[in-house]
Design a protein around this motif. Structure first.
Motif, PDB file in Angstrom:
ATOM      1  N   ASN A 128       0.881  -1.169   0.000  1.00 59.64           N
ATOM      2  CA  ASN A 128       0.000   0.000   0.000  1.00 59.64           C
ATOM      3  C   ASN A 128       0.919   1.221   0.000  1.00 59.64           C
ATOM      4  O   ASN A 128       1.548   1.528   1.004  1.00 59.64           O
ATOM      5  CB  ASN A 128      -0.902  -0.001   1.234  1.00 59.64           C
ATOM      6  N   HIS A 129       1.001   1.891  -1.122  1.00 61.43           N
ATOM      7  CA  HIS A 129       1.978   2.971  -1.291  1.00 61.43           C
ATOM      8  C   HIS A 129       1.346   4.369  -1.253  1.00 61.43           C
ATOM      9  O   HIS A 129       1.918   5.324  -1.779  1.00 61.43           O
ATOM     10  CB  HIS A 129       2.760   2.758  -2.598  1.00 61.43           C
ATOM     11  N   TYR A 130       0.205   4.498  -0.585  1.00 65.23           N
ATOM     12  CA  TYR A 130      -0.465   5.801  -0.513  1.00 65.23           C
ATOM     13  C   TYR A 130       0.447   6.862   0.114  1.00 65.23           C
ATOM     14  O   TYR A 130       0.494   8.003  -0.349  1.00 65.23           O
ATOM     15  CB  TYR A 130      -1.761   5.689   0.299  1.00 65.23           C
ATOM     16  N   ASP A 162       3.071   2.545   3.950  1.00 67.60           N
ATOM     17  CA  ASP A 162       3.740   3.757   4.413  1.00 67.60           C
ATOM     18  C   ASP A 162       3.061   4.312   5.646  1.00 67.60           C
ATOM     19  O   ASP A 162       3.195   5.496   5.963  1.00 67.60           O
ATOM     20  CB  ASP A 162       3.735   4.801   3.286  1.00 67.60           C
ATOM     21  N   GLY A 163       2.297   3.470   6.364  1.00 73.75           N
ATOM     22  CA  GLY A 163       1.598   3.921   7.560  1.00 73.75           C
ATOM     23  C   GLY A 163       1.324   2.786   8.514  1.00 73.75           C
ATOM     24  O   GLY A 163       1.769   1.659   8.314  1.00 73.75           O
ATOM     25  N   ALA A 164       0.572   3.065   9.534  1.00 79.59           N
ATOM     26  CA  ALA A 164       0.306   2.114  10.613  1.00 79.59           C
ATOM     27  C   ALA A 164      -0.577   0.953  10.154  1.00 79.59           C
ATOM     28  O   ALA A 164      -1.328   1.064   9.195  1.00 79.59           O
ATOM     29  CB  ALA A 164      -0.366   2.844  11.775  1.00 79.59           C
ATOM     30  N   ASP A 165      -0.488  -0.173  10.901  1.00 79.71           N
ATOM     31  CA  ASP A 165      -1.309  -1.374  10.691  1.00 79.71           C
ATOM     32  C   ASP A 165      -1.133  -1.989   9.306  1.00 79.71           C
ATOM     33  O   ASP A 165      -2.094  -2.357   8.643  1.00 79.71           O
ATOM     34  CB  ASP A 165      -2.788  -1.090  10.956  1.00 79.71           C
ATOM     35  N   THR A 166       0.081  -2.151   8.896  1.00 74.59           N
ATOM     36  CA  THR A 166       0.396  -2.760   7.610  1.00 74.59           C
ATOM     37  C   THR A 166      -0.252  -4.131   7.471  1.00 74.59           C
ATOM     38  O   THR A 166      -0.938  -4.420   6.502  1.00 74.59           O
ATOM     39  CB  THR A 166       1.929  -2.894   7.454  1.00 74.59           C
ATOM     40  N   LEU A 167      -0.028  -4.978   8.463  1.00 72.25           N
ATOM     41  CA  LEU A 167      -0.603  -6.326   8.489  1.00 72.25           C
ATOM     42  C   LEU A 167      -1.540  -6.378   9.682  1.00 72.25           C
ATOM     43  O   LEU A 167      -1.107  -6.397  10.822  1.00 72.25           O
ATOM     44  CB  LEU A 167       0.503  -7.375   8.625  1.00 72.25           C
ATOM     45  N   SER A 168      -2.829  -6.367   9.430  1.00 69.75           N
ATOM     46  CA  SER A 168      -3.827  -6.263  10.490  1.00 69.75           C
ATOM     47  C   SER A 168      -4.787  -7.437  10.403  1.00 69.75           C
ATOM     48  O   SER A 168      -5.740  -7.425   9.634  1.00 69.75           O
ATOM     49  CB  SER A 168      -4.578  -4.935  10.334  1.00 69.75           C
ATOM     50  N   LEU A 169      -4.502  -8.474  11.189  1.00 72.34           N
ATOM     51  CA  LEU A 169      -5.307  -9.688  11.174  1.00 72.34           C
ATOM     52  C   LEU A 169      -6.229  -9.694  12.387  1.00 72.34           C
ATOM     53  O   LEU A 169      -5.799  -9.985  13.499  1.00 72.34           O
ATOM     54  CB  LEU A 169      -4.392 -10.921  11.159  1.00 72.34           C
TER      55      LEU A 169
END
Length: 197
Positions: A128-130, A162-169
């Motif tokens: 996610n490159h936002y 580029d931000g928090a919670d990259t991998l959020s399971l």
């Protein structure tokens, strides 16, 4: 008469034994192919996921390339297998706050959105490159799971945002998560992996 009764009982027992669900692994998986450059195959990963609904177990083999798309996984027993983690990439720019302006939930706020069980993600880059495009490090999910998601395996993947919670399971009662990630990159680094307690 006694022999006949015994024969009928044996026949019923035999039919019952053979009509049960096959043992795990005894049914073959259906294999679907994604290749943007080959017209014989699906050109997007989501097309292959959508076409897989008629099959019990599915492996989707993804050829090398960059796939600019979001994935929505609502089925069970699905494996997404890239040709190589170095050259098979799923990428999409999405800021969670922007998504939530027009949607009631996070469903769709990630690059890969999972609401199914027994999901394997192998040999892929998910990005996610936002933040790079808009100079922010707010919430930008790369992979996000939901209520029905459990038994998720990530193997040899590069997952970044580029931000928090990259991998959020997330899930209220996840059976297990298997994570063997080659690289997990995010800013800020203190909030890269969120899993149930």
């Amino acid at each position: 008469m006694m022999k006949f009764t015994f024969f009928v009982i044996c026949l019923l027992v035999s039919c019952n034994i053979h009509s049960k669900t096959p043992a795990i692994g005894s049914e073959p998986s259906t294999i679907l192919y994604v290749d943007k450059h080959n017209p014989k195959y699906f050109s997007s990963i989501q097309q292959a996921i959508d076409a897989s609904t008629h099959f019990k177990r599915v492996i989707i083999l993804i050829s090398a390339g960059e796939y600019n798309e979001k994935l929505f996984i609502t089925r069970n027993n699905l494996s997404l297998v890239g040709q190589s983690q170095s050259n098979t990439r799923i990428t999409f720019p999405e800021l969670r706050n922007n998504w939530r302006k027009n949607h009631d939930s996070d469903w769709g706020a990630a690059v890969v959105n999972i609401d199914g069980s027994d999901i394997n993600i192998v040999n892929l880059q998910i990005n996610n490159h936002y933040g790079r495009e808009h100079n922010t490090n707010e919430h930008q999910f790369a992979v996000r799971s939901f209520e029905k998601a459990t038994r998720i395996t990530l193997h040899q993947c590069n997952i970044s945002s580029d931000g928090a919670d990259t991998l959020s399971l997330w899930n209220k009662k996840m059976d297990y998560i298997t994570i063997h990630i080659a690289h997990l990159l995010a800013q800020p680094i203190w909030c890269v992996l969120v899993v149930p307690r």
